[in-house]
Design an enzyme around this catalytic site. Sequence first.
Site, PDB file in Angstrom:
ATOM      1  N   GLU A   7       6.346  -2.759 -25.008  1.00 28.06           N
ATOM      2  CA  GLU A   7       6.735  -4.024 -24.350  1.00 28.06           C
ATOM      3  C   GLU A   7       7.415  -4.967 -25.330  1.00 28.06           C
ATOM      4  O   GLU A   7       8.226  -5.805 -24.932  1.00 28.06           O
ATOM      5  CB  GLU A   7       5.520  -4.676 -23.672  1.00 28.06           C
ATOM      6  CG  GLU A   7       4.536  -5.399 -24.575  1.00 28.06           C
ATOM      7  CD  GLU A   7       3.606  -4.510 -25.382  1.00 28.06           C
ATOM      8  OE1 GLU A   7       2.784  -5.062 -26.137  1.00 28.06           O
ATOM      9  OE2 GLU A   7       3.680  -3.267 -25.262  1.00 28.06           O
ATOM     10  N   HIS A  58       3.570  -0.498 -29.159  1.00 30.53           N
ATOM     11  CA  HIS A  58       3.746  -1.577 -28.170  1.00 30.53           C
ATOM     12  C   HIS A  58       5.177  -1.602 -27.651  1.00 30.53           C
ATOM     13  O   HIS A  58       5.997  -2.406 -28.087  1.00 30.53           O
ATOM     14  CB  HIS A  58       3.378  -2.929 -28.792  1.00 30.53           C
ATOM     15  CG  HIS A  58       1.903  -3.158 -28.878  1.00 30.53           C
ATOM     16  ND1 HIS A  58       1.182  -3.738 -27.863  1.00 30.53           N
ATOM     17  CD2 HIS A  58       1.003  -2.838 -29.836  1.00 30.53           C
ATOM     18  CE1 HIS A  58      -0.107  -3.788 -28.193  1.00 30.53           C
ATOM     19  NE2 HIS A  58      -0.226  -3.243 -29.398  1.00 30.53           N
ATOM     20  N   CYS A  65      -1.636   1.017 -26.594  1.00 33.62           N
ATOM     21  CA  CYS A  65      -2.509   0.712 -27.731  1.00 33.62           C
ATOM     22  C   CYS A  65      -3.985   0.916 -27.352  1.00 33.62           C
ATOM     23  O   CYS A  65      -4.411   2.038 -27.137  1.00 33.62           O
ATOM     24  CB  CYS A  65      -2.209  -0.680 -28.274  1.00 33.62           C
ATOM     25  SG  CYS A  65      -2.768  -0.915 -29.974  1.00 33.62           S
TER      26      CYS A  65
END
Length: 239
Positions: free
Chosen positions: A216, A214, A109
């Site tokens: 994660e 994202h 990001c």
Amino acid sequence: HMNKPVIGLTASHDLLTDDLKMGHFYIDAIRKNGAIPLVLPLTLDEEEAGQLADTLDGFLFSGGPDVHPFLFGEETLAGCGDFSPLRDSSELLLLSQVYERKKPVLGICRGAQLINIALGGDIYQDIFSQLSGRVPIAHRQPFNATHPAHRVAVEAGSRLAQISESLSLEVNSLHHQAIRNVAPCLTVCGRASDGIIEAVEQPGHPFLLGVQWHPEQLAGKYSHADRLFSAFIKACRKA
């Protein structure tokens, strides 16, 4: 038994309290894929950044507030958000030291945007006002980030394609800025259907990849997210 690679992680900055913060998703994704995350301080001088670049096996530049427009030669436009002076200065210092040593880097990001700016590119300060002529898809998704919001078309033959084993990725989306002009040493390896750049990489680098989504928060549910972390950590092991 082999030592696990240690990955430096740029911290979030709580602009209200001035405290350092770290999302557990980053920590979890790195640990589950076989490395030790080490959260870095918000203040670093050049010597410290150099020592970290020498010592650690890889670096993850995390998401966060906007990068100050002066850093890519622009005046501040309406729609630009708040920034962290500490993050801007220490992360640019750190990245230049890490880049010099060809250590593996994953940008997420803000991290992807920061890499692009550091290497000579620029960003849209606010895609919604700057691209109002063509309505972008919801890059600030209306629901939880553990669910994807749009797809990214991956460039065939790119390292991202190799890692993901797919040319269409379902991704989440939590940003209002995006890469505009790509740094000379980077190539675009993923785009959203509205044309917005979602991923960049440097061909020939041991591992330099920035993604606008994202991963994660998708890890454990979407194989492309786990593949990204394991490929990154594999590169960190070699370094």
